[in-house]
Each structure stands twice: as C-alpha cells, then as structure tokens.
Design a protein around this motif. Structure first.
Motif, PDB file in Angstrom:
ATOM      1  N   SER A   1     -57.318  -3.645 -57.643  1.00 32.76           N
ATOM      2  CA  SER A   1     -57.056  -3.987 -56.252  1.00 32.76           C
ATOM      3  C   SER A   1     -55.871  -4.943 -56.130  1.00 32.76           C
ATOM      4  CB  SER A   1     -58.303  -4.610 -55.623  1.00 32.76           C
ATOM      5  OG  SER A   1     -58.106  -4.866 -54.256  1.00 32.76           O
ATOM      6  N   ILE A   2     -55.840  -5.930 -57.011  1.00 30.30           N
ATOM      7  CA  ILE A   2     -54.728  -6.888 -57.012  1.00 30.30           C
ATOM      8  C   ILE A   2     -53.409  -6.171 -57.286  1.00 30.30           C
ATOM      9  CG2 ILE A   2     -53.730  -8.843 -58.289  1.00 30.30           C
ATOM     10  CD1 ILE A   2     -56.728  -9.788 -58.648  1.00 30.30           C
ATOM     11  N   SER A   3     -53.407  -5.267 -58.260  1.00 28.39           N
ATOM     12  CA  SER A   3     -52.185  -4.521 -58.602  1.00 28.39           C
ATOM     13  C   SER A   3     -51.709  -3.669 -57.427  1.00 28.39           C
ATOM     14  CB  SER A   3     -52.426  -3.637 -59.823  1.00 28.39           C
ATOM     15  OG  SER A   3     -52.670  -4.421 -60.960  1.00 28.39           O
ATOM     16  N   ALA A   4     -52.650  -3.008 -56.753  1.00 32.68           N
ATOM     17  CA  ALA A   4     -52.286  -2.181 -55.598  1.00 32.68           C
ATOM     18  C   ALA A   4     -51.677  -3.037 -54.496  1.00 32.68           C
ATOM     19  CB  ALA A   4     -53.507  -1.426 -55.084  1.00 32.68           C
TER      20      ALA A   4
ATOM     21  N   PRO B   1     -48.683   2.711 -51.793  1.00 27.95           N
ATOM     22  CA  PRO B   1     -48.283   3.432 -53.007  1.00 27.95           C
ATOM     23  C   PRO B   1     -49.423   3.494 -54.026  1.00 27.95           C
ATOM     24  CG  PRO B   1     -47.424   1.211 -53.093  1.00 27.95           C
ATOM     25  CD  PRO B   1     -48.112   1.354 -51.762  1.00 27.95           C
ATOM     26  N   SER B   2     -50.446   4.279 -53.708  1.00 25.49           N
ATOM     27  CA  SER B   2     -51.590   4.419 -54.605  1.00 25.49           C
ATOM     28  C   SER B   2     -52.167   5.816 -54.435  1.00 25.49           C
ATOM     29  CB  SER B   2     -52.660   3.370 -54.280  1.00 25.49           C
ATOM     30  OG  SER B   2     -53.812   3.562 -55.075  1.00 25.49           O
ATOM     31  N   GLN B   3     -52.844   6.302 -55.475  1.00 26.03           N
ATOM     32  CA  GLN B   3     -53.539   7.589 -55.431  1.00 26.03           C
ATOM     33  C   GLN B   3     -55.029   7.411 -55.170  1.00 26.03           C
ATOM     34  OE1 GLN B   3     -51.888  10.605 -55.629  1.00 26.03           O
ATOM     35  NE2 GLN B   3     -50.109   9.260 -55.535  1.00 26.03           N
TER      36      GLN B   3
ATOM     37  N   THR C   1     -58.281   6.394 -53.153  1.00 25.71           N
ATOM     38  CA  THR C   1     -58.734   6.168 -51.777  1.00 25.71           C
ATOM     39  C   THR C   1     -59.231   4.739 -51.591  1.00 25.71           C
ATOM     40  OG1 THR C   1     -59.296   8.499 -51.479  1.00 25.71           O
ATOM     41  CG2 THR C   1     -60.368   6.916 -49.996  1.00 25.71           C
ATOM     42  N   ALA C   2     -60.006   4.239 -52.546  1.00 18.25           N
ATOM     43  CA  ALA C   2     -60.543   2.882 -52.427  1.00 18.25           C
ATOM     44  C   ALA C   2     -59.424   1.849 -52.373  1.00 18.25           C
ATOM     45  CB  ALA C   2     -61.487   2.577 -53.588  1.00 18.25           C
ATOM     46  N   ARG C   3     -58.436   1.974 -53.248  1.00 15.44           N
ATOM     47  CA  ARG C   3     -57.326   1.016 -53.264  1.00 15.44           C
ATOM     48  C   ARG C   3     -56.517   1.117 -51.964  1.00 15.44           C
ATOM     49  NH1 ARG C   3     -59.982   0.838 -57.338  1.00 15.44           N
ATOM     50  NH2 ARG C   3     -61.175  -0.294 -55.769  1.00 15.44           N
ATOM     51  N   ILE C   4     -56.298   2.338 -51.488  1.00 20.40           N
ATOM     52  CA  ILE C   4     -55.549   2.526 -50.234  1.00 20.40           C
ATOM     53  C   ILE C   4     -56.287   1.841 -49.088  1.00 20.40           C
ATOM     54  CG2 ILE C   4     -54.736   4.224 -48.539  1.00 20.40           C
ATOM     55  CD1 ILE C   4     -54.452   6.186 -50.986  1.00 20.40           C
ATOM     56  N   GLN C   5     -57.599   2.044 -49.017  1.00 14.13           N
ATOM     57  CA  GLN C   5     -58.376   1.426 -47.944  1.00 14.13           C
ATOM     58  C   GLN C   5     -58.356  -0.094 -48.037  1.00 14.13           C
ATOM     59  OE1 GLN C   5     -62.104   3.531 -48.466  1.00 14.13           O
ATOM     60  NE2 GLN C   5     -61.603   4.954 -46.803  1.00 14.13           N
ATOM     61  N   GLU C   6     -58.399  -0.627 -49.246  1.00 13.96           N
ATOM     62  CA  GLU C   6     -58.340  -2.080 -49.416  1.00 13.96           C
ATOM     63  C   GLU C   6     -57.013  -2.633 -48.919  1.00 13.96           C
ATOM     64  OE1 GLU C   6     -61.282  -1.828 -53.290  1.00 13.96           O
ATOM     65  OE2 GLU C   6     -59.172  -2.365 -53.589  1.00 13.96           O
ATOM     66  N   VAL C   7     -55.932  -1.923 -49.216  1.00 10.42           N
ATOM     67  CA  VAL C   7     -54.625  -2.379 -48.738  1.00 10.42           C
ATOM     68  C   VAL C   7     -54.505  -2.177 -47.235  1.00 10.42           C
ATOM     69  CG1 VAL C   7     -52.123  -2.091 -48.934  1.00 10.42           C
ATOM     70  CG2 VAL C   7     -53.550  -2.017 -51.000  1.00 10.42           C
ATOM     71  N   HIS C   8     -55.048  -1.085 -46.712  1.00  5.62           N
ATOM     72  CA  HIS C   8     -55.017  -0.874 -45.261  1.00  5.62           C
ATOM     73  C   HIS C   8     -55.642  -2.053 -44.522  1.00  5.62           C
ATOM     74  CE1 HIS C   8     -54.478   3.809 -45.055  1.00  5.62           C
ATOM     75  NE2 HIS C   8     -53.388   3.175 -45.444  1.00  5.62           N
ATOM     76  N   LEU C   9     -56.762  -2.547 -45.028  1.00  5.16           N
ATOM     77  CA  LEU C   9     -57.399  -3.689 -44.373  1.00  5.16           C
ATOM     78  C   LEU C   9     -56.474  -4.907 -44.381  1.00  5.16           C
ATOM     79  CD1 LEU C   9     -59.780  -4.986 -42.951  1.00  5.16           C
ATOM     80  CD2 LEU C   9     -60.783  -5.452 -45.199  1.00  5.16           C
TER      81      LEU C   9
END
Length: 195
Positions: free
Chosen positions: A14-17, A166-168, A170-178
């Motif tokens: 998550s931190i990397s994303a 810039p991630s593949q 879904t969980a990481r994308i959603q975390e960044v979206h928030l």
C-alpha cells in the motif's frame, strides 16, 4: 507464511502504491480540485458514482462535501448516485443496469456541475454511460481509475481530468482512490474557505 509477515507485506504494498501515485498524480489532483471548487463556488453541484468499493468511495466523498471534512464550514452541494435503492432498482428493472447512473445524471445534472466517476478498471459500462450523460448536460468529469485506464481516456473530453492510479491491484487502487478523495476534500476546503 505467518499472518504478521503477510500484514507487513500488505502495508508495504500500500505504501509503495501511494508513493508511486504521489509522483504521478499531484498535477491531476490539483487540477481536479480547481475544477470542483470552481463549480461549487458558482453554485454547481457534484454528482458521484461507482460500483462496489467505488460506490462506497463515491458516497464517502459526497458525505465529506455535504457535511464537513476537517474544518467547520457550510455544506457543499453533492449527491451520491449510488444511494437511492428505489431509483437504482427501478432503472435496472425498467431499462438496464448499465443506465442506473446515466439516467440520474440526465435528470439531476446541469451545466457547470461536475461528475466524479470512479472505476478501478475503467471498464464499468454504467460509469462510462454516466460520463457520456454528463457531457450531454455540459458537465465536466473527474474520473478516478487504475491499471491502463480502460475505456476512460477515450470517453473524456474538454476540461475533463483522469486521475489514474499506477497499479494493477484493485485493493491498492481503491486505497489510493481514498487518499485522492481526501486530498481533494482538503484542497477544496482551502479554495472555498480561502485558507
């Protein structure tokens, strides 16, 4: 693998994303905050939509505007198109599930409003149709996406903005979206309140 090890791996992922996104998304987030704040200052409203976790994000963002984020202020006009179960189910039943957001945008949207369209894949047909409906109503669009953007880039026009994580995953994308939505809330408050 021990649960503790896996938990640390997920935190690090998550931190990397978020670090990768910080490098790429500063400008589009800044531009999106300007666009949204301008609409609100001109008595426009913000419509939000998405599916599943993105529906939750759409509702979260709408509630932060309507109520408050971190600073006391008057409520800002925002409507989550994901929340009215009678409307959603009647449109899905009478027409098609793909139209659950677009019909609401056509009914509620006005020139100068902004649609926040959230889709991790960029391929959610009901979100893509909402973007098309927003353009019919002369609304700008801020699209939150991920991966390769899916069909989002070909749907955007004019002053629309894509914020693509810039991630593949879904969980990481959603975390960044928030995090992106919280950045927008903070910047909008600064622009509205003049801080």
């Amino acid at each position: 693998m021990k649960p503790e090890t896996r938990i640390k791996e997920l935190f690090n992922a998550s931190i990397s994303a978020k670090q990768a996104s910080a490098e790429m998304l500063v400008i589009p987030i800044s531009k999106a905050s300007e666009l949204i704040a301008r609409s609100l200052k001109n008595h426009g409203k913000i419509l939000t939509c998405g599916n599943g976790g993105s529906a939750a994000d759409a509702q979260h963002f709408s509630s932060e505007l309507l109520n408050r984020f971190e600073v006391e202020r008057e409520g800002l006009a925002a409507v989550a198109l994901t929340t009215d179960s009678s409307t959603l189910t009647s449109i899905a039943n009478d027409y098609d599930y793909d139209q659950i957001f677009s019909k609401q945008v056509l009914a509620l949207g006005n020139s100068g409003d902004v649609l926040i369209a959230i889709t991790t894949s960029g391929k959610s047909e009901n979100v893509l149709l909402a973007i098309s409906a927003a353009h019919q109503k002369n609304m700008a669009v801020v699209a939150l996406s991920g991966r390769d953007g899916g069909n989002i880039p070909s749907e955007l026009q004019g002053e629309d903005i894509e914020i693509r994580v810039p991630s593949q995953s879904t969980a990481r994308i959603q975390e960044v979206h928030l995090l992106v939505l919280h950045c927008l809330c903070d910047l909008i408050d600064q622009k509205i309140l003049g801080h």
